[in-house]
Design an enzyme around this catalytic site. Structure first.
Site, PDB file in Angstrom:
ATOM      1  CE  LYS A 296      65.296  -9.180 -14.576  1.00 44.70           C
ATOM      2  NZ  LYS A 296      66.614  -8.831 -14.019  1.00 44.70           N
TER       3      LYS A 296
ATOM      4  CE  LYS B 207      65.125  -0.539 -11.570  1.00 45.58           C
ATOM      5  NZ  LYS B 207      65.389  -1.571 -12.564  1.00 45.58           N
TER       6      LYS B 207
ATOM      7  CE  LYS C  93      67.303  -4.195  -6.475  1.00 50.09           C
ATOM      8  NZ  LYS C  93      67.918  -5.223  -7.334  1.00 50.09           N
TER       9      LYS C  93
HETATM   10  P1  ATP Z   1      65.801  -5.939 -10.011  1.00 50.87           P
HETATM   11  O1  ATP Z   1      64.577  -5.127  -9.682  1.00 50.87           O
HETATM   12  O2  ATP Z   1      65.778  -7.334  -9.446  1.00 50.87           O
HETATM   13  O3  ATP Z   1      67.083  -5.196  -9.739  1.00 50.87           O
HETATM   14  P2  ATP Z   1      65.856  -5.134 -12.728  1.00 50.87           P
HETATM   15  O4  ATP Z   1      64.527  -5.048 -13.383  1.00 50.87           O
HETATM   16  O5  ATP Z   1      66.473  -3.863 -12.250  1.00 50.87           O
HETATM   17  O6  ATP Z   1      65.726  -6.193 -11.569  1.00 50.87           O
HETATM   18  P3  ATP Z   1      68.452  -6.060 -13.567  1.00 50.87           P
HETATM   19  O7  ATP Z   1      68.773  -7.463 -13.938  1.00 50.87           O
HETATM   20  O8  ATP Z   1      68.886  -5.566 -12.226  1.00 50.87           O
HETATM   21  O9  ATP Z   1      66.860  -5.883 -13.712  1.00 50.87           O
HETATM   22  O10 ATP Z   1      69.008  -5.073 -14.672  1.00 50.87           O
HETATM   23  C1  ATP Z   1      69.408  -5.491 -15.973  1.00 50.87           C
HETATM   24  C2  ATP Z   1      69.592  -4.261 -16.842  1.00 50.87           C
HETATM   25  O11 ATP Z   1      68.318  -3.666 -17.140  1.00 50.87           O
HETATM   26  C3  ATP Z   1      70.441  -3.162 -16.196  1.00 50.87           C
HETATM   27  O12 ATP Z   1      71.304  -2.635 -17.179  1.00 50.87           O
HETATM   28  C4  ATP Z   1      69.432  -2.115 -15.787  1.00 50.87           C
HETATM   29  O13 ATP Z   1      69.987  -0.815 -15.773  1.00 50.87           O
HETATM   30  C5  ATP Z   1      68.393  -2.266 -16.891  1.00 50.87           C
HETATM   31  N1  ATP Z   1      67.068  -1.830 -16.448  1.00 50.87           N
HETATM   32  C6  ATP Z   1      66.354  -2.369 -15.441  1.00 50.87           C
HETATM   33  N2  ATP Z   1      65.176  -1.748 -15.320  1.00 50.87           N
HETATM   34  C7  ATP Z   1      65.138  -0.783 -16.284  1.00 50.87           C
HETATM   35  C8  ATP Z   1      64.183   0.197 -16.667  1.00 50.87           C
HETATM   36  N3  ATP Z   1      63.023   0.300 -16.040  1.00 50.87           N
HETATM   37  N4  ATP Z   1      64.466   1.020 -17.700  1.00 50.87           N
HETATM   38  C9  ATP Z   1      65.665   0.918 -18.343  1.00 50.87           C
HETATM   39  N5  ATP Z   1      66.612   0.014 -18.034  1.00 50.87           N
HETATM   40  C10 ATP Z   1      66.360  -0.826 -17.004  1.00 50.87           C
HETATM   41 MG    MG Z   2      68.240  -3.975 -11.019  1.00 49.58          MG
END
Ligand code: ATP
Ligand code: MG
Length: 332
Positions: free
Chosen positions: A198, A195, A112
């Site tokens: 967001k 992955k 990040k």
């Molecule tokens: P950011 O990119 O801002 O970190 P994010 O999409 O990773 O956002 P988070 O709020 O950080 O979302 O994560 C919330 C939960 O979703 C965590 O348990 C994380 O491991 C899970 N998660 C996020 N992306 C994935 C994915 N692509 N596949 C499976 N689990 C995910």
């Molecule tokens: Mg995350």
């Protein structure tokens, strides 16, 4: 009952399929079998720059979505992280037993911060895993349901718990990551080795639960797939098709081998078209229920206040013990 804690960041106007399948779906299941604590982690959400009004809005949307997918405030404790001051308080203590080098090895920070430009990355982004450790340890959680991307942070949490216990006496439960292999890493539809995220996926690569379903369907139909024609689960050689099969399997409640058999001899287009329909049917009721919860903000805020009260009854006890063990003078 074993205790479970997990959190999700209010960093977007919607959760995506990866959040749901990798984490939140397991939260819903675990409220039946565990003493469950779930939070919208707004403290984490300010580590990479944000707009105040948008954050407030997204915090409520996040809570409403969690209720819409099936969290039940009578069966779990749902709260907003900033409503419980002990998170920030314990994070300071944990930060003081974390090595700078140890924190520097966290790959999420490296990813990040390099995206933002290392000079501009905040100290908060750097200490994010320390705050996450505090989130978990405050509740003496036995298990933490998360996606694969959080495995390294969980390892750090375990190390810190053991270190504190060793130095100051048994205080924390050492938590285990709860990662469901099949859905641990939902990948970006346009970049099937990355992955779904967001903060880093392109709009075409991410399926948001709250977006227009017709748009989701279109994205699935134009997902990047591999050359070749065989519909086979093989993440190594066919990451695109394997991702679609994984999503399909999880949402439809059917085994991957069952799907492979059904699509034998058929084209990628057939699979995508059918999966698009499955996704559309899946999100529709979630969108309706989310809108209902957002239609009564006073009720939503009240429910979160009750959750925070319940959370504090545990977190305050843990923090008191920590302060005492570490040698802080109790106020007279
Ligand atoms: P950011 O990119 O801002 O970190 P994010 O999409 O990773 O956002 P988070 O709020 O950080 O979302 O994560 C919330 C939960 O979703 C965590 O348990 C994380 O491991 C899970 N998660 C996020 N992306 C994935 C994915 N692509 N596949 C499976 N689990 C995910
Ligand atoms: Mg995350």
């Amino acid at each position: 009952k074993p205790r479970v804690l997990s959190g999700i960041q209010p960093t977007a106007d919607s959760f995506h399929l990866g959040n749901y399948l990798g984490a939140v779906r397991n939260w819903v299941a675990m409220q039946e079998t565990h003493d469950a604590f779930y939070c919208v982690v707004d403290l984490h959400a300010i580590t990479a720059g944000h707009d105040p009004e948008t954050l407030r809005k997204r915090t409520r949307i996040s809570a409403a979505q969690l209720l819409a997918v099936g969290l039940d405030p009578d069966r779990c404790t749902l709260f907003v992280q900033s409503h419980v001051p002990e998170h920030a308080q314990l994070a300071w203590v944990m930060g003081c037993i974390t090595g700078f080098g140890e924190a520097s090895r966290m790959t999420q920070f490296k990813d990040k911060s390099s995206r933002q430009g290392a000079e501009r990355a905040s100290v908060g982004l750097f200490t994010y895993p320390v705050l996450q450790a505090a989130d978990i340890l405050l509740y003496q959680a036995d298990q933490v349901p998360v996606g694969e991307d959080q495995r390294q942070h969980l390892e750090l949490t375990r190390d810190l718990a053991q270190r504190f216990n060793g130095q100051f006496g048994a205080t924390f439960t050492v938590p285990a990551a709860y990662i469901v292999k099949e859905t641990a890493k939902i990948t970006d539809l346009q970049d099937p080795t990355a992955k779904m995220s967001k903060s880093s996926s392109s709009p075409a690569g991410i399926i948001d639960l709250l977006e227009d379903p017709a748009r989701s369907a279109k994205k699935i139909r134009s997902a990047v797939t591999d050359t070749g024609r065989e519909i086979r689960f093989d993440p190594e050689n066919k990451p695109g098709i394997s991702n679609l099969l994984g999503i399909y399997s999880a949402l439809a409640g059917r085994s991957v081998s069952d799907l492979e058999a059904e699509y034998e001899g058929r084209g990628y287009g057939d699979l995508k078209k059918d999966l698009a329909e499955v996704v559309v049917e899946f999100v529709r009721p979630i969108q309706e229920r989310t809108a209902t919860y957002l239609g009564d903000l006073a009720q939503l805020d009240k429910l979160l206040a009750v959750g925070a009260e319940k959370a504090r009854s545990i977190s305050a006890t843990t923090l008191r013990t920590v302060y005492q063990r570490i040698g802080f003078l109790a106020p007279a």
